[in-house]
Design an enzyme around this catalytic site. Structure first.
Site, PDB file in Angstrom:
ATOM      1  N   ASN A 146      -2.226  -2.150  11.319  1.00 49.49           N
ATOM      2  CA  ASN A 146      -0.910  -2.819  11.314  1.00 49.49           C
ATOM      3  C   ASN A 146      -0.732  -3.393  12.068  1.00 49.49           C
ATOM      4  O   ASN A 146       0.189  -4.391  11.529  1.00 49.49           O
ATOM      5  CB  ASN A 146       0.815  -1.360  10.764  1.00 49.49           C
ATOM      6  CG  ASN A 146      -0.107  -1.148   9.420  1.00 49.49           C
ATOM      7  OD1 ASN A 146       0.743   0.574   9.146  1.00 49.49           O
ATOM      8  ND2 ASN A 146      -0.096  -1.152   8.881  1.00 49.49           N
ATOM      9  N   TRP A 147      -0.878  -3.202  13.346  1.00 48.55           N
ATOM     10  CA  TRP A 147      -0.718  -4.740  14.174  1.00 48.55           C
ATOM     11  C   TRP A 147      -1.222  -5.657  13.450  1.00 48.55           C
ATOM     12  O   TRP A 147      -0.841  -6.652  14.113  1.00 48.55           O
ATOM     13  CB  TRP A 147      -1.634  -4.233  15.618  1.00 48.55           C
ATOM     14  CG  TRP A 147      -1.713  -3.074  16.093  1.00 48.55           C
ATOM     15  CD1 TRP A 147      -2.412  -1.704  16.168  1.00 48.55           C
ATOM     16  CD2 TRP A 147      -0.134  -2.444  16.652  1.00 48.55           C
ATOM     17  NE1 TRP A 147      -1.535  -1.268  17.352  1.00 48.55           N
ATOM     18  CE2 TRP A 147      -0.150  -1.293  18.001  1.00 48.55           C
ATOM     19  CE3 TRP A 147       0.694  -3.423  17.335  1.00 48.55           C
ATOM     20  CZ2 TRP A 147       1.156  -0.706  18.511  1.00 48.55           C
ATOM     21  CZ3 TRP A 147       2.136  -3.369  18.136  1.00 48.55           C
ATOM     22  CH2 TRP A 147       2.202  -2.140  18.621  1.00 48.55           C
TER      23      TRP A 147
ATOM     24  N   ARG B 227      11.564  -7.433   2.870  1.00 40.93           N
ATOM     25  CA  ARG B 227      10.176  -5.859   3.346  1.00 40.93           C
ATOM     26  C   ARG B 227      10.997  -4.959   4.409  1.00 40.93           C
ATOM     27  O   ARG B 227      10.725  -3.748   3.819  1.00 40.93           O
ATOM     28  CB  ARG B 227       8.991  -6.999   3.589  1.00 40.93           C
ATOM     29  CG  ARG B 227       8.106  -7.397   3.107  1.00 40.93           C
ATOM     30  CD  ARG B 227       6.590  -7.995   3.582  1.00 40.93           C
ATOM     31  NE  ARG B 227       6.133  -6.883   4.093  1.00 40.93           N
ATOM     32  CZ  ARG B 227       5.660  -6.276   3.754  1.00 40.93           C
ATOM     33  NH1 ARG B 227       4.902  -6.324   2.249  1.00 40.93           N
ATOM     34  NH2 ARG B 227       4.272  -4.710   3.612  1.00 40.93           N
TER      35      ARG B 227
ATOM     36  N   ASP C 125       3.603   4.680   1.625  1.00 41.43           N
ATOM     37  CA  ASP C 125       3.503   3.468   1.394  1.00 41.43           C
ATOM     38  C   ASP C 125       4.223   2.958   0.373  1.00 41.43           C
ATOM     39  O   ASP C 125       4.871   3.884  -1.052  1.00 41.43           O
ATOM     40  CB  ASP C 125       1.963   4.130   0.443  1.00 41.43           C
ATOM     41  CG  ASP C 125       1.436   2.155   0.688  1.00 41.43           C
ATOM     42  OD1 ASP C 125       1.773   1.025   1.345  1.00 41.43           O
ATOM     43  OD2 ASP C 125       0.394   1.959   0.450  1.00 41.43           O
TER      44      ASP C 125
ATOM     45  N   ARG D 173      -5.799   5.979  -1.650  1.00 40.34           N
ATOM     46  CA  ARG D 173      -6.683   5.382   0.009  1.00 40.34           C
ATOM     47  C   ARG D 173      -6.551   7.060   0.765  1.00 40.34           C
ATOM     48  O   ARG D 173      -5.502   7.198   0.794  1.00 40.34           O
ATOM     49  CB  ARG D 173      -7.098   4.604  -0.137  1.00 40.34           C
ATOM     50  CG  ARG D 173      -7.177   2.992  -1.025  1.00 40.34           C
ATOM     51  CD  ARG D 173      -7.342   1.600  -0.336  1.00 40.34           C
ATOM     52  NE  ARG D 173      -6.172   1.640   0.073  1.00 40.34           N
ATOM     53  CZ  ARG D 173      -5.545   0.891  -0.435  1.00 40.34           C
ATOM     54  NH1 ARG D 173      -5.451   0.304  -2.029  1.00 40.34           N
ATOM     55  NH2 ARG D 173      -3.920   0.056  -0.259  1.00 40.34           N
TER      56      ARG D 173
HETATM   57  C1  FPP Z   1       3.840   1.351   4.021  1.00 36.05           C
HETATM   58  O1  FPP Z   1       4.616   0.319   3.455  1.00 36.05           O
HETATM   59  C2  FPP Z   1       5.182   1.832   5.142  1.00 36.05           C
HETATM   60  C3  FPP Z   1       4.717   1.385   6.205  1.00 36.05           C
HETATM   61  C4  FPP Z   1       3.342   0.199   6.987  1.00 36.05           C
HETATM   62  C5  FPP Z   1       5.292   2.514   7.832  1.00 36.05           C
HETATM   63  C6  FPP Z   1       5.726   2.932   7.544  1.00 36.05           C
HETATM   64  C7  FPP Z   1       7.867   3.335   7.959  1.00 36.05           C
HETATM   65  C8  FPP Z   1       8.395   3.748   7.969  1.00 36.05           C
HETATM   66  C9  FPP Z   1       8.725   4.414   6.668  1.00 36.05           C
HETATM   67  C10 FPP Z   1       9.133   3.383   8.408  1.00 36.05           C
HETATM   68  C11 FPP Z   1       9.508   3.846  10.053  1.00 36.05           C
HETATM   69  C12 FPP Z   1       9.357   5.179  10.261  1.00 36.05           C
HETATM   70  C13 FPP Z   1       9.897   5.795  11.193  1.00 36.05           C
HETATM   71  C14 FPP Z   1       9.192   7.212  11.471  1.00 36.05           C
HETATM   72  C15 FPP Z   1      11.120   5.681  12.205  1.00 36.05           C
HETATM   73  P1  FPP Z   1       3.932  -0.777   2.130  1.00 36.05           P
HETATM   74  O2  FPP Z   1       4.957  -1.806   3.968  1.00 36.05           O
HETATM   75  O3  FPP Z   1       2.311  -1.097   3.361  1.00 36.05           O
HETATM   76  O4  FPP Z   1       4.797  -1.122   1.324  1.00 36.05           O
HETATM   77  P2  FPP Z   1       3.747  -2.310   0.312  1.00 36.05           P
HETATM   78  O5  FPP Z   1       2.506  -1.992   0.384  1.00 36.05           O
HETATM   79  O6  FPP Z   1       4.824  -1.930  -0.993  1.00 36.05           O
HETATM   80  O7  FPP Z   1       3.411  -3.412   1.450  1.00 36.05           O
END
Ligand code: FPP
Length: 245
Positions: free
Chosen positions: A68-69, A33, A20, A194
């Site tokens: 996430n979708w 982002r 995260d 969480r």
């Molecule tokens: C959370 O950060 C991360 C994700 C929703 C996706 C995780 C994906 C990667 C690390 C890259 C792709 C993965 C692979 C395996 C190739 P967030 O966007 O929720 O961060 P925030 O809470 O600070 O907004």
């Protein structure tokens, strides 16, 4: 800072990570982002290599949740593109380190290109045995448990299994994680505390470790620190300290 030599031989056999903080990492630097996610993939590579190096047998990464979708279409597309490019790029890292790729989640919902690439890398690495890397993609624990209950119910209805024979082993066999052991250590980065619908059944006895570090900044030393912290804990599985000693 903890280094590798400070770890003892009690390496968790299954580490799961909620990666995260990619978005906040980018925002702090005034970047899009997408750049945060891109740098997140570099942290993925480092975590995979370090886990393989210290002898973690199973590493499971929460790469994309069912929830996430609901993110903006463009961000979802970026994450799917990153998945495809990372798979293409990292197949060599997987082969060089004898790592088997696995995926859990409702994979049918992934875009065709992502699913094809994923299945191809899974197929190419299926004989590898040093470590299993599982990507949770379009994964949600409640969806997994719902699917499991549906499948078992159908078997009951068809007389394949009788209700009183349903036990934890039967349930385990119907989960996406059927060939993985329970999680020993669950790590979440970015200061959030969480579980976010991740492996709810499988973390029943896991040690939970939360760190303020944002995922793109998560380095091998941060992994060592999480494992060092794990090794200091006493896992009682419901017993008393005296029973354990
Ligand atoms: C959370 O950060 C991360 C994700 C929703 C996706 C995780 C994906 C990667 C690390 C890259 C792709 C993965 C692979 C395996 C190739 P967030 O966007 O929720 O961060 P925030 O809470 O600070 O907004």
């Amino acid at each position: 800072m903890i280094d590798k030599e400070q770890l003892n031989s009690n390496i968790p056999q299954h580490v799961a990570i909620i990666m995260d903080g990619n978005g906040r990492w980018a925002k702090k630097k005034g970047l899009f982002r997408a750049i945060g996610h891109e740098n997140g993939t570099k942290a993925v590579r480092q975590a995979v290599e370090s886990c393989a190096d210290i002898g973690v047998k199973n590493l499971t990464l929460y790469a994309f949740s069912t929830e996430n979708w609901n993110r903006p279409k463009l961000e979802v597309e970026t994450l799917m593109k990153l998945l495809v490019s990372s798979l293409k790029k990292e197949i060599k890292t997987l082969q060089d380190n004898n790592i088997k790729l696995n995926a859990i989640g409702n994979l049918e919902t992934l875009p065709e290109k992502a699913r094809t690439e994923l299945l191809e890398v899974i197929h190419k690495t299926k004989e590898n045995s040093h470590m299993t890397l599982t990507l949770a993609l379009s994964y949600g624990s409640r969806e997994e448990l719902t699917k499991t209950i549906q499948e078992i119910s159908i078997k009951v209805k068809n007389g394949v299994i009788s209700p009183h024979l349903i036990n934890e082993t039967v349930i385990n066999e119907h989960l996406y994680t059927n060939d993985l052991p329970d999680v020993d250590l669950l790590i979440r980065t970015s200061g959030e505390q969480r579980i976010s619908n991740f492996l709810l059944w499988q973390i029943a006895y896991a040690e939970l470790y939360f760190t303020e570090v944002l995922w793109p900044d998560f380095k091998k030393e941060d992994l060592y620190e999480a494992i060092y912290n794990y090794q200091k804990r006493e896992r009682r599985f419901g017993k008393t300290s005296e029973q354990l000693s």
